[in-house]
Design a protein around this motif. Structure first.
Motif, PDB file in Angstrom:
ATOM      1  N   VAL A   1       0.745  -1.407  -0.036  1.00  0.00           N
ATOM      2  CA  VAL A   1      -0.136   0.068   0.102  1.00  0.00           C
ATOM      3  C   VAL A   1       1.049   1.218   0.027  1.00  0.00           C
ATOM      4  O   VAL A   1       0.691   2.197  -0.719  1.00  0.00           O
ATOM      5  CB  VAL A   1      -1.079   0.008   1.424  1.00  0.00           C
ATOM      6  CG1 VAL A   1      -1.851   1.278   1.269  1.00  0.00           C
ATOM      7  CG2 VAL A   1      -1.897  -1.133   1.175  1.00  0.00           C
TER       8      VAL A   1
ATOM      9  N   ARG B   1      -5.009   1.464   9.832  1.00  0.00           N
ATOM     10  CA  ARG B   1      -4.409   0.056   9.970  1.00  0.00           C
ATOM     11  C   ARG B   1      -4.665  -0.022  11.658  1.00  0.00           C
ATOM     12  O   ARG B   1      -4.925  -1.288  12.132  1.00  0.00           O
ATOM     13  CB  ARG B   1      -2.806  -0.086   9.567  1.00  0.00           C
ATOM     14  CG  ARG B   1      -2.773  -0.313   8.265  1.00  0.00           C
ATOM     15  CD  ARG B   1      -2.964  -1.810   7.992  1.00  0.00           C
ATOM     16  NE  ARG B   1      -1.958  -2.614   8.613  1.00  0.00           N
ATOM     17  CZ  ARG B   1      -2.004  -3.880   8.644  1.00  0.00           C
ATOM     18  NH1 ARG B   1      -2.713  -4.607   8.216  1.00  0.00           N
ATOM     19  NH2 ARG B   1      -0.814  -4.531   9.258  1.00  0.00           N
TER      20      ARG B   1
ATOM     21  N   TYR C   1      -3.476   5.942   6.070  1.00  0.00           N
ATOM     22  CA  TYR C   1      -3.539   4.428   5.883  1.00  0.00           C
ATOM     23  C   TYR C   1      -2.976   3.907   7.326  1.00  0.00           C
ATOM     24  O   TYR C   1      -3.467   2.945   7.745  1.00  0.00           O
ATOM     25  CB  TYR C   1      -2.447   4.038   4.743  1.00  0.00           C
ATOM     26  CG  TYR C   1      -2.312   2.552   4.676  1.00  0.00           C
ATOM     27  CD1 TYR C   1      -3.556   1.723   4.336  1.00  0.00           C
ATOM     28  CD2 TYR C   1      -1.331   1.973   4.960  1.00  0.00           C
ATOM     29  CE1 TYR C   1      -3.264   0.331   4.301  1.00  0.00           C
ATOM     30  CE2 TYR C   1      -1.086   0.511   4.978  1.00  0.00           C
ATOM     31  CZ  TYR C   1      -2.034  -0.304   4.573  1.00  0.00           C
ATOM     32  OH  TYR C   1      -2.100  -1.441   4.569  1.00  0.00           O
TER      33      TYR C   1
END
Lengths: 146, 146
Positions: free
Chosen positions: A126, B54, B50
């Motif tokens: 990612v 997570r 991100y």
């Protein structure tokens, strides 16, 4: 038709390579591979030449190492460029428009693919996708600036 | 006139920034700084978002760190882009022609300047100059491919 025009030095001896794969998608990919691969191999050659000049010695062993490195880096960066150019073209066909979002998406997919190919996993894929998208967008913006 | 068109998300709220420094050299530099700085800051924002997703938690401390990092990276890459765009324009004026050699020379000078600014010395400056030239040439070639 892929028309790769590659200039190898500042005094410009031009090497023209014409390859037609019969498909615009493939043509672009091959063209990207050849052009960016050449740039990357030239970079390695320039760096190694500088190192040789610094040390003042050239050994045949070193030469062989340099050639190997040129091939490896050329193929590596050439492949990335090929994938990216193909992806960007694919995005253009799918989305039906030409703008910087093609570069963003193409770059993100390329980043993800490259990191998967490098056997990275999970988070790193990612992050590489985000980086790829950012770099491709930056490159796209630079087009309009220069 | 510098006409920076910056889109901040995929749903495209456009922010148009118009700055006229009264000089084409300065205009390009400022434009490069703004555009690439924005891309870079967005990259950091996307990455940090991100990471937060997570972990599933957002702390105000983390937010502050992210903002700081966005500013730092934005200014860093924006400056590099500004220097590069300015240098390439300068090369175009000095050499009197528009081709990939402007990018090569502009990239090499930018690489050298950035590495000097980073307080690197000797060998590293040359290597960074070679890298800068190679990256800029690759970007220039990608222009014609995509």
């Amino acid at each position: 038709m892929t028309y790769s025009r590659i200039s190898a030095s500042l005094s410009s001896p031009n090497v023209d390579v014409i390859i037609d794969m019969g498909n615009p998608f493939l043509n672009r990919t091959v063209d990207g591979f050849l052009k960016i691969g050449t740039v990357s191999a030239s970079r390695v050659a320039a760096e190694e030449t500088y190192h040789c000049l610094r040390k003042g010695s050239v050994s045949s062993h070193k030469m062989k190492e340099t050639l190997k490195k040129m091939c490896k880096e050329g193929v590596y960066w050439g492949s990335i460029a090929g994938v990216y150019v193909g992806m960007e073209y694919g995005m253009e066909r799918i989305r039906g428009s030409r703008d910087w979002k093609n570069a963003l998406l193409g770059g993100a997919i390329t980043g993800a693919l490259v990191s998967v190919a490098d056997k990275k996993s999970g988070d790193k894929v990612v992050i590489e996708a985000i980086k790829g998208g950012a770099v491709a967008t930056a490159v796209e913006f630079l087009n309009y600036l220069t």
